[in-house]
Write a protein that holds these residues in place. Sequence first.
Motif, PDB file in Angstrom:
ATOM      1  N   GLU A 267       0.717  -1.342   0.180  1.00  9.78           N
ATOM      2  CA  GLU A 267       0.170  -0.483  -0.090  1.00  9.78           C
ATOM      3  C   GLU A 267       0.752   1.222   0.023  1.00  9.78           C
ATOM      4  O   GLU A 267       0.379   2.862  -0.190  1.00  9.78           O
ATOM      5  CB  GLU A 267      -1.042  -0.122   1.408  1.00  9.78           C
ATOM      6  N   SER A 268       2.386   1.096   0.031  1.00  8.95           N
ATOM      7  CA  SER A 268       2.819   1.791  -0.133  1.00  8.95           C
ATOM      8  C   SER A 268       4.047   2.182  -1.091  1.00  8.95           C
ATOM      9  O   SER A 268       5.108   2.884  -1.042  1.00  8.95           O
ATOM     10  CB  SER A 268       3.939   2.378   1.591  1.00  8.95           C
ATOM     11  N   SER A 269       3.669   1.799  -2.115  1.00  7.93           N
ATOM     12  CA  SER A 269       4.512   1.208  -3.139  1.00  7.93           C
ATOM     13  C   SER A 269       4.913   2.764  -4.277  1.00  7.93           C
ATOM     14  O   SER A 269       6.040   2.781  -4.303  1.00  7.93           O
ATOM     15  CB  SER A 269       3.848   0.232  -4.436  1.00  7.93           C
ATOM     16  N   GLU A 270       3.983   3.449  -3.786  1.00 11.37           N
ATOM     17  CA  GLU A 270       4.179   4.455  -4.448  1.00 11.37           C
ATOM     18  C   GLU A 270       5.058   5.587  -4.226  1.00 11.37           C
ATOM     19  O   GLU A 270       6.287   6.577  -4.642  1.00 11.37           O
ATOM     20  CB  GLU A 270       2.753   5.977  -3.862  1.00 11.37           C
ATOM     21  N   LEU A 271       5.198   5.024  -2.174  1.00  8.04           N
ATOM     22  CA  LEU A 271       7.236   5.740  -1.967  1.00  8.04           C
ATOM     23  C   LEU A 271       8.792   4.926  -2.452  1.00  8.04           C
ATOM     24  O   LEU A 271       9.225   5.764  -2.648  1.00  8.04           O
ATOM     25  CB  LEU A 271       6.891   5.642  -0.253  1.00  8.04           C
ATOM     26  N   PHE A 272       7.989   4.163  -3.196  1.00 13.07           N
ATOM     27  CA  PHE A 272       9.383   3.677  -3.673  1.00 13.07           C
ATOM     28  C   PHE A 272       9.682   3.957  -4.847  1.00 13.07           C
ATOM     29  O   PHE A 272       9.547   2.815  -6.409  1.00 13.07           O
ATOM     30  CB  PHE A 272       8.837   1.973  -3.673  1.00 13.07           C
ATOM     31  N   ASN A 273       9.659   4.983  -5.457  1.00 14.83           N
ATOM     32  CA  ASN A 273       9.967   5.567  -6.662  1.00 14.83           C
ATOM     33  C   ASN A 273      11.626   5.340  -7.159  1.00 14.83           C
ATOM     34  O   ASN A 273      12.325   5.078  -6.390  1.00 14.83           O
ATOM     35  CB  ASN A 273       9.401   7.340  -6.874  1.00 14.83           C
ATOM     36  N   ASP A 274      11.715   6.259  -8.442  1.00 16.31           N
ATOM     37  CA  ASP A 274      13.003   5.909  -8.670  1.00 16.31           C
ATOM     38  C   ASP A 274      14.093   6.864  -8.400  1.00 16.31           C
ATOM     39  O   ASP A 274      15.139   6.076  -7.645  1.00 16.31           O
ATOM     40  CB  ASP A 274      13.156   6.681 -10.213  1.00 16.31           C
ATOM     41  N   GLU A 278      17.004   4.547  -6.307  1.00 17.16           N
ATOM     42  CA  GLU A 278      18.842   5.231  -6.819  1.00 17.16           C
ATOM     43  C   GLU A 278      19.677   4.847  -5.495  1.00 17.16           C
ATOM     44  O   GLU A 278      20.607   5.591  -5.659  1.00 17.16           O
ATOM     45  CB  GLU A 278      18.430   6.207  -7.373  1.00 17.16           C
ATOM     46  N   ASP A 279      18.589   6.067  -4.613  1.00 14.41           N
ATOM     47  CA  ASP A 279      19.196   6.109  -3.439  1.00 14.41           C
ATOM     48  C   ASP A 279      19.923   4.878  -2.492  1.00 14.41           C
ATOM     49  O   ASP A 279      20.710   4.797  -1.968  1.00 14.41           O
ATOM     50  CB  ASP A 279      18.480   6.943  -2.267  1.00 14.41           C
ATOM     51  N   LEU A 280      18.854   3.965  -2.835  1.00 15.87           N
ATOM     52  CA  LEU A 280      19.278   2.767  -2.300  1.00 15.87           C
ATOM     53  C   LEU A 280      20.419   2.054  -2.728  1.00 15.87           C
ATOM     54  O   LEU A 280      21.551   1.273  -1.865  1.00 15.87           O
ATOM     55  CB  LEU A 280      17.865   2.160  -2.477  1.00 15.87           C
ATOM     56  N   GLY A 281      20.392   1.676  -4.109  1.00 11.81           N
ATOM     57  CA  GLY A 281      21.423   1.585  -5.113  1.00 11.81           C
ATOM     58  C   GLY A 281      22.621   2.314  -4.276  1.00 11.81           C
ATOM     59  O   GLY A 281      23.864   1.217  -4.435  1.00 11.81           O
ATOM     60  N   ASN A 282      22.747   3.515  -4.603  1.00 14.10           N
ATOM     61  CA  ASN A 282      24.341   4.375  -4.142  1.00 14.10           C
ATOM     62  C   ASN A 282      24.776   4.292  -2.778  1.00 14.10           C
ATOM     63  O   ASN A 282      26.172   3.507  -2.279  1.00 14.10           O
ATOM     64  CB  ASN A 282      23.875   5.711  -4.280  1.00 14.10           C
ATOM     65  N   THR A 283      23.927   3.131  -1.946  1.00 18.68           N
ATOM     66  CA  THR A 283      24.146   3.187  -0.681  1.00 18.68           C
ATOM     67  C   THR A 283      24.633   1.911  -0.724  1.00 18.68           C
ATOM     68  O   THR A 283      26.184   1.891   0.028  1.00 18.68           O
ATOM     69  CB  THR A 283      23.267   3.492   0.599  1.00 18.68           C
ATOM     70  N   ILE A 284      24.234   1.148  -0.931  1.00 22.43           N
ATOM     71  CA  ILE A 284      24.606  -0.557  -1.195  1.00 22.43           C
ATOM     72  C   ILE A 284      25.899  -0.777  -1.760  1.00 22.43           C
ATOM     73  O   ILE A 284      26.795  -1.212  -1.802  1.00 22.43           O
ATOM     74  CB  ILE A 284      23.613  -1.033  -1.592  1.00 22.43           C
ATOM     75  N   PHE A 285      25.986   0.580  -3.303  1.00 24.78           N
ATOM     76  CA  PHE A 285      26.991   0.192  -3.549  1.00 24.78           C
ATOM     77  C   PHE A 285      28.148   0.704  -2.604  1.00 24.78           C
ATOM     78  O   PHE A 285      30.032   0.116  -3.017  1.00 24.78           O
ATOM     79  CB  PHE A 285      27.879   0.509  -5.552  1.00 24.78           C
TER      80      PHE A 285
END
Length: 373
Positions: A267-274, A278-285
Amino acid sequence: MVGQQKQQWMPTAGSQKTQEPPKSFEEFLQFQNLDYWPKEIGFQNNKWIHLLRSVKEDSSFISIYSYLWNTVPRIDEALVKMDSRLHECSLLLKHHACRIFEWNDMISKTTAFEKLERYKTFIKKYDKKRKIMLSDMMMTKKNIEGCNFSGFKRNELTQLPRHLDAERIYIFVLKSHNYDERVFKTWKIHFLSEASIALLHDCFWWWFLHKFKTHRENQDYLFDRISESYATLFVSIPLNRKDTFFQIYPDCLAQAIYVTFQEAFPESSELFNDEFKEDLGNTIFLWLSGLKPPRGFWTHWKLKELSTITTHGSTKTPAKSIKQKNRNGEEHVSDDMDTTKMLKNARVSLSSTFKEVSRPAIKTPSKGYEETL
């Protein structure tokens, strides 16, 4: 002897002066008419010769040492006894240890033990984890607001929300890459290792706290354990696979975290946008490789499958229909409540009517009866 000496120093009858005692060894020899002292005694009898020989033997070093060794108590005697006793105990211990190992071999060959081992093997081979399929009609929190971090536990991973399984999420991500069977089996071993599972759990909750419900202390604890888990995973990968594995692992981990958010909070899928991706991938990498990925790295993710298929392989229900079903469910519940109230009121009215009908009438005395009294 004293009397004899006194007699020796007594003056003779013809002399008028007292004779002085000898003042040196030479005067003593001269006074006694001796050439040397003491005089040698000649033993002509064999008995005396034998006695003298036995005295010499008894006074030798060997005989004296042997006598003292056998008769005089020694300080180290207790230590010698203890050493001999320890040696005996050591031999007994070795003997019993051998018998114990023999008994273990005998036990392992019994029929009951063999049946137990076969049963364990069967359980390991055919035991499968049960899939927890959450229905859309279940009253569970499917949004970010309804979820909270339960707190960091040092020796226990915090479970993913809505009973999600980290192993199934990793397998879902690996299958989306369409690796051939050999590569899939190889990567699966490393992705499903204990350290990799811990990384998914802790990274998910760290990002959850960082992005939505900040708690600095828990984030620091999670980050320390993330570092330990990554070091363990890095060491466990064979050298010939290390470079290739860590080229794909940061991307797969970021994708697994994204899948977890989509599965846990539909129900919160609209929060998981581009921007979120991008922020998630930058942090993990940056954490795992020290470098940022190219911009838009997530475009190769099969987002259509991630948004329409669950990790169990079933088709996801769209968010709109979920909300509609929830509304229908609420309306259905409200209708049921209204019906329940109506039934309750009807039961109350029926019970009151029944009481009035079944209540016995109180007879009043008749006028004639009063007159007779």
